[in-house]
Write an enzyme that holds these catalytic residues in place. Structure first.
Site, PDB file in Angstrom:
ATOM      1  CB  SER A   1       7.498  -0.380   2.934  1.00 35.01           C
ATOM      2  OG  SER A   1       8.821   0.051   2.883  1.00 35.01           O
TER       3      SER A   1
ATOM      4  CG  ASN B   1       8.349   3.810   7.654  1.00 30.54           C
ATOM      5  OD1 ASN B   1       7.638   4.420   6.873  1.00 30.54           O
ATOM      6  ND2 ASN B   1       8.614   2.524   7.510  1.00 30.54           N
TER       7      ASN B   1
ATOM      8  CD  GLN C   1     -17.548 -10.887   6.701  1.00 30.74           C
ATOM      9  OE1 GLN C   1     -18.363 -11.066   5.792  1.00 30.74           O
ATOM     10  NE2 GLN C   1     -17.836 -11.185   7.959  1.00 30.74           N
TER      11      GLN C   1
ATOM     12  CB  ALA D   1      11.023   8.790  -1.610  1.00 28.50           C
TER      13      ALA D   1
ATOM     14  CG  ASP E   1      10.992  -4.991  -1.242  1.00 29.29           C
ATOM     15  OD1 ASP E   1      11.366  -5.600  -0.229  1.00 29.29           O
ATOM     16  OD2 ASP E   1      10.318  -3.947  -1.186  1.00 29.29           O
TER      17      ASP E   1
ATOM     18  CG  HIS F   1       9.867  -5.166   2.881  1.00 33.75           C
ATOM     19  ND1 HIS F   1      10.223  -4.458   1.761  1.00 33.75           N
ATOM     20  CD2 HIS F   1       9.253  -4.292   3.702  1.00 33.75           C
ATOM     21  CE1 HIS F   1       9.824  -3.202   1.898  1.00 33.75           C
ATOM     22  NE2 HIS F   1       9.247  -3.080   3.062  1.00 33.75           N
TER      23      HIS F   1
ATOM     24  CG  ASP G   1      -3.127 -15.739  -2.770  1.00 27.90           C
ATOM     25  OD1 ASP G   1      -3.759 -16.761  -3.083  1.00 27.90           O
ATOM     26  OD2 ASP G   1      -3.388 -15.053  -1.760  1.00 27.90           O
TER      27      ASP G   1
END
Length: 439
Positions: free
Chosen positions: A388, A316, A159, A331, A186, A218, A195
């Site tokens: 990601s 992934n 919450q 990476a 990105d 993304h 926000d």
């Protein structure tokens, strides 16, 4: 002259083991001796007849996207000493042999495409490029409800704070990342998201014909995880470093793709702009046994010397437990932090790649990457899964560490990040130093 006639893609490797082979653009990425860059370019001009060179100096960004799209020019980024070179097919051999012989050229590699895209068909064979995330629908389609329930772990009250922020103990930290610049390279950002308007320091698009606005989703999600506000418009807090300053670099198109040149342009811009952290939730799949790319590795070292830490998603492609794939590029470079994804039981997410290649292809740290809530375009919110989603958690914690230790070197920040991780029972190849922890 169009790009196809100026530079056909190099011969593609056989036996990739996937339904989609590595994609090349026909250009080369050339890493130059930073103290003698012109000698290397002159050698390529005389021996390989490369296209005329346009220079991008320091923080210059005007027309970079246009330059990268032109087939009749090569682009030289002086800040990091790297050039994206156009060369005719019949001159490729001359370029490679010159690079091997010329001491002022450190490395030369074919430019590849990088992707950030969702998997829409759960049973399809893995693609050559790792998806930057898998949506909740994809995860449900891939695993039964019972299987997912088994890895949810103890219930967390979300919450006020997302489960990811609670897992990394960001809810217990007094640090906010105030004033620390974090570059997120990105698909761009929703610049009007209520926000995020307060955290965006600067934006830049390196994609021809596309503004920095995020038509994919993304990039906005990743930026929200790094620096979403202390008090979002809706729902729990989801941003790690609410007072960090975001440099939003659009290096992938709204379709979620882009060549190495756009990523390198973004890196050059971020370092020149004084970013302490570069977060890259993007990459390309590598084969088992494949070595890391020299260009990205040496550029990462140069960034470290300038005080910038680079973090990137591990990829992934895995389908645990039966299929575990190696950390993707970039990476897999030793000087880039590779981030694995954890589920709510603090075990590796079924899709998260592992450090099975060695020689730089290790996992360095693990972070929440399953069912992660963050910002979405059009002022909204979304839950996404993937390495990601884990990566910007790490970028946010690095911002907290940089705030707490303003004089620390980039190497010091990396060491503090890893030493502060919470050890996990899983193998190092899966989780590295362990679960990310906020200072």
């Amino acid at each position: 002259m169009d790009r196809r006639s100026f530079g056909e893609p190099p011969d593609r490797p056989n036996g990739s083991g996937t339904s989609r082979r590595t994609e090349y653009t026909g250009r080369y990425v050339v890493l130059l001796d930073p103290g003698n860059q012109e000698s290397g370019l002159n050698a390529l001009r005389s021996s390989a007849d490369i296209a005329p060179v346009e220079r991008v100096r320091g923080t210059e960004t005007v027309n970079v996207a246009e330059l990268l799209d032109r087939p009749d020019v090569s682009v030289h980024f002086e800040e990091l000493g790297v050039a994206v070179v156009e060369v005719r097919p019949e001159q490729r051999h001359a370029l490679v042999t010159t690079a091997e012989a010329e001491s002022s050229i450190i490395a030369a590699e074919p430019e590849r495409m990088v992707y950030a895209m969702p998997i829409t068909a759960p049973q399809q064979a893995p693609t050559e490029f790792f998806p930057a995330y898998r949506s909740d629908e994809d995860v449900v389609a891939h695993h039964t409800d019972a299987a997912i329930a088994a890895v949810q772990g103890p219930a967390l009250d979300e919450q006020t704070w997302t489960w990811g922020l609670q897992a990394i103990r960001a809810n217990l930290s007094s640090l906010t990342g105030r004033g620390v610049k974090v570059a997120v390279l990105d698909t761009g950002v929703d610049t009007d998201h209520p926000d995020l308007v307060g955290c965006i320091e600067e934006t830049m698009s390196f994609v021809l014909g596309e503004a920095v606005e995020d038509g994919h989703g993304h990039g906005t999600h990743c930026i929200g995880t790094v620096a979403g506000p202390a008090h979002p418009q809706q729902g729990p807090r989801y941003g790690v470093a609410c007072d960090a300053r975001i440099l939003a670099g659009k290096v992938l198109s709204n379709a979620g793709s882009g060549p190495d040149g756009q990523i390198l342009a973004g890196m050059n811009w971020a370092v020149a702009r004084g970013a302490r952290v570069i977060s890259m939730s993007l990459g390309a799949r590598v084969r088992k046994g494949e070595l890391f790319p020299q260009v990205y590795e040496i550029l990462a070292k140069r960034a470290l010397e300038r005080g910038t830490v680079i973090v990137a998603a591990a990829g992934n492609e895995s389908d645990r437990p039966q299929d575990i794939e190696p950390v993707g590029r970039p990476a897999n470079c030793p000087s880039i932090l590779a981030v694995a994804a954890l589920d709510k039981a603090f075990t590796p997410a079924f899709f998260s790649n592992a450090g099975i290649n060695g020689q730089g292809g290790e996992i360095n740290i693990a972070a929440p990457g399953m069912d992660v809530r963050s910002a979405a375009p059009n002022g909204g919110y979304a839950n996404k899964s993937g390495t990601s989603m884990a990566t910007p958690h790490v970028a946010g914690v690095l911002a907290l560490l940089a705030q707490a230790n303003p004089n620390a070197s980039a190497a010091d920040l990396m060491a503090a990040l890893k030493s502060g991780a919470f050890p996990l029972a899983q193998p190092l190849r899966d989780v590295g130093a362990g679960l990310l922890q906020a200072p």
